[in-house]
Motif scaffolding. Sequence first.
Motif, PDB file in Angstrom:
ATOM      1  N   SER A  27      46.361   9.569  -8.475  1.00 42.46           N
ATOM      2  CA  SER A  27      47.269  10.703  -8.652  1.00 42.46           C
ATOM      3  C   SER A  27      46.565  12.009  -8.971  1.00 42.46           C
ATOM      4  O   SER A  27      47.194  12.949  -9.445  1.00 42.46           O
ATOM      5  CB  SER A  27      48.276  10.385  -9.764  1.00 42.46           C
ATOM      6  N   GLY A  28      45.255  12.071  -8.753  1.00 39.21           N
ATOM      7  CA  GLY A  28      44.552  13.308  -9.022  1.00 39.21           C
ATOM      8  C   GLY A  28      43.420  13.546  -8.046  1.00 39.21           C
ATOM      9  O   GLY A  28      43.355  12.939  -6.969  1.00 39.21           O
ATOM     10  N   LEU A  29      42.503  14.430  -8.424  1.00 39.35           N
ATOM     11  CA  LEU A  29      41.359  14.782  -7.593  1.00 39.35           C
ATOM     12  C   LEU A  29      40.103  14.632  -8.448  1.00 39.35           C
ATOM     13  O   LEU A  29      40.048  15.142  -9.570  1.00 39.35           O
ATOM     14  CB  LEU A  29      41.499  16.229  -7.111  1.00 39.35           C
ATOM     15  N   ASP A  30      39.105  13.893  -7.940  1.00 37.80           N
ATOM     16  CA  ASP A  30      37.872  13.655  -8.684  1.00 37.80           C
ATOM     17  C   ASP A  30      36.743  14.551  -8.179  1.00 37.80           C
ATOM     18  O   ASP A  30      36.480  14.625  -6.970  1.00 37.80           O
ATOM     19  CB  ASP A  30      37.444  12.193  -8.560  1.00 37.80           C
ATOM     20  N   PHE A  31      36.061  15.206  -9.132  1.00 49.77           N
ATOM     21  CA  PHE A  31      34.927  16.071  -8.838  1.00 49.77           C
ATOM     22  C   PHE A  31      33.671  15.394  -9.385  1.00 49.77           C
ATOM     23  O   PHE A  31      33.449  15.374 -10.603  1.00 49.77           O
ATOM     24  CB  PHE A  31      35.084  17.428  -9.525  1.00 49.77           C
ATOM     25  N   GLY A  32      32.872  14.794  -8.509  1.00 50.64           N
ATOM     26  CA  GLY A  32      31.622  14.205  -8.959  1.00 50.64           C
ATOM     27  C   GLY A  32      30.629  15.310  -9.305  1.00 50.64           C
ATOM     28  O   GLY A  32      30.372  16.200  -8.495  1.00 50.64           O
ATOM     29  N   ALA A  33      30.077  15.248 -10.520  1.00 52.25           N
ATOM     30  CA  ALA A  33      29.155  16.292 -10.973  1.00 52.25           C
ATOM     31  C   ALA A  33      28.227  15.711 -12.039  1.00 52.25           C
ATOM     32  O   ALA A  33      28.581  14.747 -12.720  1.00 52.25           O
ATOM     33  CB  ALA A  33      29.932  17.482 -11.538  1.00 52.25           C
ATOM     34  N   PRO A  34      27.041  16.275 -12.214  1.00 54.60           N
ATOM     35  CA  PRO A  34      26.109  15.766 -13.230  1.00 54.60           C
ATOM     36  C   PRO A  34      26.691  15.880 -14.639  1.00 54.60           C
ATOM     37  O   PRO A  34      27.522  16.754 -14.917  1.00 54.60           O
ATOM     38  CB  PRO A  34      24.881  16.667 -13.057  1.00 54.60           C
ATOM     39  N   ASP A  35      26.237  14.986 -15.511  1.00 57.23           N
ATOM     40  CA  ASP A  35      26.621  15.073 -16.923  1.00 57.23           C
ATOM     41  C   ASP A  35      26.391  16.482 -17.450  1.00 57.23           C
ATOM     42  O   ASP A  35      25.356  17.105 -17.181  1.00 57.23           O
ATOM     43  CB  ASP A  35      25.769  14.112 -17.756  1.00 57.23           C
ATOM     44  N   GLY A  36      27.380  16.970 -18.193  1.00 59.17           N
ATOM     45  CA  GLY A  36      27.226  18.257 -18.846  1.00 59.17           C
ATOM     46  C   GLY A  36      27.597  19.454 -18.007  1.00 59.17           C
ATOM     47  O   GLY A  36      27.518  20.599 -18.475  1.00 59.17           O
ATOM     48  N   THR A  37      28.017  19.233 -16.751  1.00 55.60           N
ATOM     49  CA  THR A  37      28.431  20.363 -15.909  1.00 55.60           C
ATOM     50  C   THR A  37      29.666  21.031 -16.525  1.00 55.60           C
ATOM     51  O   THR A  37      30.665  20.362 -16.811  1.00 55.60           O
ATOM     52  CB  THR A  37      28.771  19.890 -14.483  1.00 55.60           C
ATOM     53  N   PRO A  38      29.638  22.332 -16.754  1.00 59.94           N
ATOM     54  CA  PRO A  38      30.808  23.002 -17.351  1.00 59.94           C
ATOM     55  C   PRO A  38      31.981  23.068 -16.380  1.00 59.94           C
ATOM     56  O   PRO A  38      31.795  23.166 -15.163  1.00 59.94           O
ATOM     57  CB  PRO A  38      30.287  24.399 -17.675  1.00 59.94           C
ATOM     58  N   PHE A  39      33.198  22.958 -16.923  1.00 56.35           N
ATOM     59  CA  PHE A  39      34.390  23.176 -16.091  1.00 56.35           C
ATOM     60  C   PHE A  39      35.314  24.152 -16.797  1.00 56.35           C
ATOM     61  O   PHE A  39      35.235  24.369 -18.017  1.00 56.35           O
ATOM     62  CB  PHE A  39      35.080  21.861 -15.721  1.00 56.35           C
ATOM     63  N   TYR A  40      36.224  24.727 -16.016  1.00 59.27           N
ATOM     64  CA  TYR A  40      36.980  25.882 -16.451  1.00 59.27           C
ATOM     65  C   TYR A  40      38.474  25.684 -16.191  1.00 59.27           C
ATOM     66  O   TYR A  40      38.875  24.894 -15.340  1.00 59.27           O
ATOM     67  CB  TYR A  40      36.476  27.127 -15.700  1.00 59.27           C
ATOM     68  N   ALA A  41      39.303  26.428 -16.920  1.00 59.35           N
ATOM     69  CA  ALA A  41      40.754  26.330 -16.759  1.00 59.35           C
ATOM     70  C   ALA A  41      41.174  26.832 -15.386  1.00 59.35           C
ATOM     71  O   ALA A  41      40.738  27.896 -14.940  1.00 59.35           O
ATOM     72  CB  ALA A  41      41.465  27.120 -17.847  1.00 59.35           C
ATOM     73  N   CYS A  42      42.040  26.062 -14.729  1.00 57.14           N
ATOM     74  CA  CYS A  42      42.524  26.452 -13.395  1.00 57.14           C
ATOM     75  C   CYS A  42      43.486  27.633 -13.461  1.00 57.14           C
ATOM     76  O   CYS A  42      43.645  28.361 -12.477  1.00 57.14           O
ATOM     77  CB  CYS A  42      43.215  25.272 -12.725  1.00 57.14           C
ATOM     78  N   ALA A  43      44.136  27.805 -14.588  1.00 60.77           N
ATOM     79  CA  ALA A  43      45.091  28.904 -14.758  1.00 60.77           C
ATOM     80  C   ALA A  43      45.274  29.132 -16.245  1.00 60.77           C
ATOM     81  O   ALA A  43      44.906  28.285 -17.069  1.00 60.77           O
ATOM     82  CB  ALA A  43      46.426  28.583 -14.088  1.00 60.77           C
ATOM     83  N   GLY A  44      45.829  30.273 -16.597  1.00 66.25           N
ATOM     84  CA  GLY A  44      46.073  30.554 -17.998  1.00 66.25           C
ATOM     85  C   GLY A  44      47.196  29.695 -18.551  1.00 66.25           C
ATOM     86  O   GLY A  44      48.133  29.339 -17.839  1.00 66.25           O
ATOM     87  N   GLY A  45      47.086  29.353 -19.840  1.00 67.11           N
ATOM     88  CA  GLY A  45      48.135  28.550 -20.441  1.00 67.11           C
ATOM     89  C   GLY A  45      47.787  28.124 -21.853  1.00 67.11           C
ATOM     90  O   GLY A  45      46.796  28.558 -22.434  1.00 67.11           O
ATOM     91  N   THR A  46      48.621  27.233 -22.388  1.00 62.92           N
ATOM     92  CA  THR A  46      48.493  26.773 -23.768  1.00 62.92           C
ATOM     93  C   THR A  46      47.986  25.346 -23.810  1.00 62.92           C
ATOM     94  O   THR A  46      48.478  24.490 -23.071  1.00 62.92           O
ATOM     95  CB  THR A  46      49.852  26.853 -24.490  1.00 62.92           C
ATOM     96  N   VAL A  47      47.028  25.069 -24.668  1.00 64.23           N
ATOM     97  CA  VAL A  47      46.521  23.708 -24.845  1.00 64.23           C
ATOM     98  C   VAL A  47      47.592  22.864 -25.536  1.00 64.23           C
ATOM     99  O   VAL A  47      48.037  23.198 -26.635  1.00 64.23           O
ATOM    100  CB  VAL A  47      45.225  23.700 -25.687  1.00 64.23           C
ATOM    101  N   THR A  48      48.024  21.801 -24.870  1.00 60.44           N
ATOM    102  CA  THR A  48      49.056  20.920 -25.449  1.00 60.44           C
ATOM    103  C   THR A  48      48.496  19.581 -25.915  1.00 60.44           C
ATOM    104  O   THR A  48      49.092  18.928 -26.763  1.00 60.44           O
ATOM    105  CB  THR A  48      50.187  20.673 -24.436  1.00 60.44           C
ATOM    106  N   HIS A  49      47.390  19.119 -25.330  1.00 57.83           N
ATOM    107  CA  HIS A  49      46.727  17.882 -25.745  1.00 57.83           C
ATOM    108  C   HIS A  49      45.218  18.102 -25.671  1.00 57.83           C
ATOM    109  O   HIS A  49      44.734  18.741 -24.742  1.00 57.83           O
ATOM    110  CB  HIS A  49      47.100  16.705 -24.847  1.00 57.83           C
ATOM    111  N   ILE A  50      44.494  17.529 -26.608  1.00 57.49           N
ATOM    112  CA  ILE A  50      43.041  17.609 -26.568  1.00 57.49           C
ATOM    113  C   ILE A  50      42.463  16.489 -27.429  1.00 57.49           C
ATOM    114  O   ILE A  50      43.052  16.127 -28.458  1.00 57.49           O
ATOM    115  CB  ILE A  50      42.538  18.994 -27.048  1.00 57.49           C
ATOM    116  N   GLY A  51      41.345  15.904 -26.983  1.00 64.78           N
ATOM    117  CA  GLY A  51      40.711  14.857 -27.766  1.00 64.78           C
ATOM    118  C   GLY A  51      40.676  13.527 -27.037  1.00 64.78           C
ATOM    119  O   GLY A  51      40.758  13.468 -25.811  1.00 64.78           O
ATOM    120  N   PRO A  52      40.559  12.413 -27.787  1.00 63.69           N
ATOM    121  CA  PRO A  52      40.492  11.084 -27.179  1.00 63.69           C
ATOM    122  C   PRO A  52      41.762  10.756 -26.411  1.00 63.69           C
ATOM    123  O   PRO A  52      42.869  11.123 -26.818  1.00 63.69           O
ATOM    124  CB  PRO A  52      40.326  10.152 -28.391  1.00 63.69           C
TER     125      PRO A  52
END
Length: 461
Positions: A27-52
């Motif tokens: 149900s999603g899209l996977d981006f294979g990338a090396p460990d530690g590669t930074p990723f960014y928000a796709c759009a502005g918004g409010t964080v509703t969940h974070i963590g484990p």
Amino acid sequence: MSRQWPLKKGTYTLTSGFGPRWGVHHSGLDFGAPDGTPFYACAGGTVTHIGPASGYGQWIVIDHPASEGGGCTEYGHMWNAYATGLKVGDWVNAGQLIGYVGSNGQSTGPHLHLTVWEYGYGGKRIDPEVWLQGRPHPGETAPPSPSVKSETSQATTLFGVDLSNHQNGISCKRIADEGFRFCLIKATEGTWKDPIFRSHLKDAQGTDMHVAAYVYVRHEKNGREHAQALHDQLQGDTSVPVALDIENNSGSSVAHWKQIRDEIEKLGYKVILTYIPKWYWKDHAGRPNLVGLPPLWTSNYGAATEGYASVIYSRRDRAGWQGYGGLDVAVFQFTEKAQVAGWKIDANAFEGTEQDLARLFNSTTKDEDPFMALTDDEQRELLDKTRRVHHELTHEFQSLVRDENGVQSEWRGTLVGMVLQLDRKVENMHRDIMPWIVTTLAGTADKIRATLTRKDTPNDD
């Protein structure tokens, strides 16, 4: 609104798309990338969940208001979700650093999993690749923003299967659960009736897939014989669309194929596709002009034919979409050995929107429901109006039925039945039938009122 991709160009490889994968729906899209590669928000918004998060190791979920395009994005498989200092309730801008790719022991390797929810977390998941189509990567200048559309109104690839008695026992529910959107089922071959057809049809109609029956054309049987055999198989259910299957032993007469189509449609069915492989059209039929027949359902398997449908299709060229005989290709059968519901079977592709597919199969989609185009306030107003009008009409008709002088006795039972039928419709109200209730309520009322003055004998109208 500045929607964009979550990783910088050149830092990733798309490793899994949205759709059937490994026997289930991814149900999603996977981006294979090396460990530690930074990723960014796709759009502005409010964080509703974070963590484990179960299955993700760590995750972050961002809800986007309408001003940012709406919906919700979910980013999974990351190292310490709090590494950027974010917490629930924080606002992030499009393109803001929100995490680092990792596996954290919860995936097959370092990658970012992106899920896009169309209306908000827990709602309808849509294809991120379609959602991001034409958008810039972090650090790039954004091109003019395309119109914001739902997944079902954007062109994409929708997969389907075709079945016959050779797949006796396959589960159509499992096929649908794996993300397939349509199913074509063999009904007849000339006058021979596939003994598994009814079982397949019932099974497929119990899912949300679009369903059609197909008729394997035989050169020695005329159009009326083909049509009658199909009619017997479908038991008169003209809501099921039909495809013609023209291949070995189907002859080479286009006039014969059209006669079969015409005889089927005389019985009230709609013929929507013409399956004729290019090799048969070219080598056996002599490259005839097919204009006048429905669009093509063609086949071209290429070299690599085994595996999961979406993976096989991603490796195919565009040869299968090249029309011939004056017809365009509507459905492309690109493998005969797709891994589907535990079987190796034919898989087909349709390129277009969900509405386009529904129109081909003479079906409807929720997105075509005019009620869904209304605002929440307009929907509530419509529901209230429907209930109010229903209450007034029911009270009026019930009073008339009770009035010995108001209605002839032979009509009393008919009126009671009409009122009860209207009651059942309103008691089982669902937004999908609200437009029908509102637009036909006045007509129903007029019909019932008209019975009050009739002098003839009631009928079944």
